[in-house]
Scaffold this active site. Structure first.
Site, short mmCIF file in Angstrom:
data_model
loop_
_atom_site.label_atom_id
_atom_site.label_comp_id
_atom_site.label_asym_id
_atom_site.label_seq_id
_atom_site.Cartn_x
_atom_site.Cartn_y
_atom_site.Cartn_z
N THR A 37 0.84 -1.18 0.00
CA THR A 37 0.00 0.00 0.00
C THR A 37 0.89 1.25 0.00
OG1 THR A 37 -1.91 1.05 1.06
CG2 THR A 37 -0.26 0.07 2.53
N LYS A 62 3.63 1.43 -3.67
CA LYS A 62 3.05 0.69 -4.78
C LYS A 62 3.78 0.91 -6.10
CE LYS A 62 -1.48 0.10 -4.72
NZ LYS A 62 -2.96 0.30 -4.59
N ASP A 94 -5.97 -4.51 -8.37
CA ASP A 94 -6.99 -3.48 -8.09
C ASP A 94 -8.07 -3.45 -9.18
OD1 ASP A 94 -6.06 -2.56 -5.65
OD2 ASP A 94 -4.73 -1.06 -6.54
N ASN A 117 -9.35 15.41 -13.56
CA ASN A 117 -8.51 15.41 -12.37
C ASN A 117 -8.15 16.84 -12.03
OD1 ASN A 117 -6.96 13.77 -10.39
ND2 ASN A 117 -5.22 14.84 -11.29
N THR A 165 -5.40 18.07 -11.14
CA THR A 165 -4.20 18.40 -11.91
C THR A 165 -4.35 17.73 -13.28
OG1 THR A 165 -2.88 18.39 -9.89
CG2 THR A 165 -1.68 18.27 -11.98
N LEU A 209 -2.60 17.50 -15.90
CA LEU A 209 -1.47 16.80 -16.49
C LEU A 209 -1.54 15.30 -16.26
CD1 LEU A 209 1.25 16.88 -17.96
CD2 LEU A 209 2.34 17.32 -15.74
N TYR A 220 -14.43 3.71 1.01
CA TYR A 220 -15.33 2.86 1.78
C TYR A 220 -15.37 3.24 3.25
CZ TYR A 220 -10.92 0.37 2.63
OH TYR A 220 -9.62 0.05 2.95
N GLN A 260 -10.02 -7.57 -4.55
CA GLN A 260 -8.62 -7.46 -4.97
C GLN A 260 -7.71 -8.33 -4.11
OE1 GLN A 260 -5.87 -5.90 -3.22
NE2 GLN A 260 -7.15 -5.63 -1.40
#
Length: 284
Positions: free
Chosen positions: A73, A77, A114, A164, A166, A168, A231, A259
């Site tokens: 996590t 990752k 995921d 998003n 950002t 980019l 969640y 997952q």
């Protein structure tokens, strides 16, 4: 204790866990612990806080300590990809791994489940969902969003809209995933919901302790399936607003549960079932 007895103990009780910083909040130990007890399997799953500067050293040691693999996590990752000996195509495409499998020779196999978890959650909780029913709209462009984008495109979505804060990062996703991806400016995020069949919040906005997701839902059709990767809480304000408009909603907990299943199977030798008992064990 002899080397042979150590080996026998390890073979009898595989070890796995989750590495990150922090990991105290992780529900993965509850989940894997439930499955181990439910199926009567020998094994242990432990949370391990690991600082970034210690990541490489820890990954070298864990296979020798009897670990069959780990979940990964934040913030590791992306970094684990450079340390892995083998990387699946989907992990390479997403640019992150959440599941590591340690081979008998100590080699590290990196995967990303995921996207699998995201689609499995939709299929379980919205069995009539069809990826080709219309455009998909994804809010966010981080690591989780990349997994969602990859899985939606792979499942047959013909147009995927993304916004998003950002821009980019959203532009990079379009450059890497192709012309089926259409980028919207953040201030126009509400407009990308028009005639959308699938809508996903892939940001942390709306999570307990975070700012609210302030994307207007005026253009959201009541026929859309709306899901949130958050969640905590299960019913986010975003999902509540979508439900009030008549949309079918799917919370984000199922993605976490699904997952985890491929890793559990590789480490402990049994494919676990994701059911209501599993949900309640994690919520407890």
């Amino acid at each position: 204790m002899t080397d042979d007895s150590v080996s026998a103990r390890i073979d009898h009780a595989p070890l796995a866990g989750v590495i990150g910083m922090p990991v105290a909040h992780s529900r993965s130990p509850l989940l894997h612990g439930h499955w181990l007890r439910h199926y009567g399997l020998a094994g242990h799953y432990v949370p391990m806080p690991v600082m970034p500067q210690h990541l490489a050293e820890v990954l070298r040691i864990l296979p020798r300590a009897g670990f069959a693999g780990v979940n990964v996590t934040i913030p590791h990752k992306e970094a684990v990809l450079a340390l892995a000996d083998a990387v699946t195509d989907r992990a390479a495409l997403i640019g992150a791994a959440n599941t590591l499998i340690f081979r008998p020779d100590g080699g590290i196999h990196a995967d990303n489940t995921d996207g699998y978890g995201f689609i499995a959650n939709l299929m379980q909780n919205a069995p009539h969902w069809r990826p080709d029913a219309g455009p998909a709209a994804v809010i966010g462009a981080g690591g989780a969003a990349r997994a969602v984008v990859a899985s939606l495109l792979d499942s047959g979505v013909t147009e995927l809209r993304i916004a998003n804060r950002t821009r980019l990062r959203a532009d990079r996703i379009r450059a890497e995933f192709g012309t089926r991806v259409v980028v919207y400016d953040w201030v126009q995020a509400g407009h990308m919901l028009e005639d959308a069949a699938t809508v996903v919040n892939a940001t942390a906005l709306g999570m307990d302790g975070k700012q609210a997701l302030r994307v207007p839902l005026d253009a959201l059709p009541d026929s859309a399936l709306v899901t949130d990767l958050v969640y905590t809480p299960l019913m986010t304000p975003f999902l509540a607003q979508a439900q009030a408009r008549g949309c079918q909603i799917v919370d984000g907990l199922g993605m976490l549960l699904h997952q985890a299943a491929p890793g559990f199977e590789r480490w402990f030798g049994r494919r676990p079932e994701v059911d209501e008992e599993t949900r309640q064990a994690v919520l407890a």
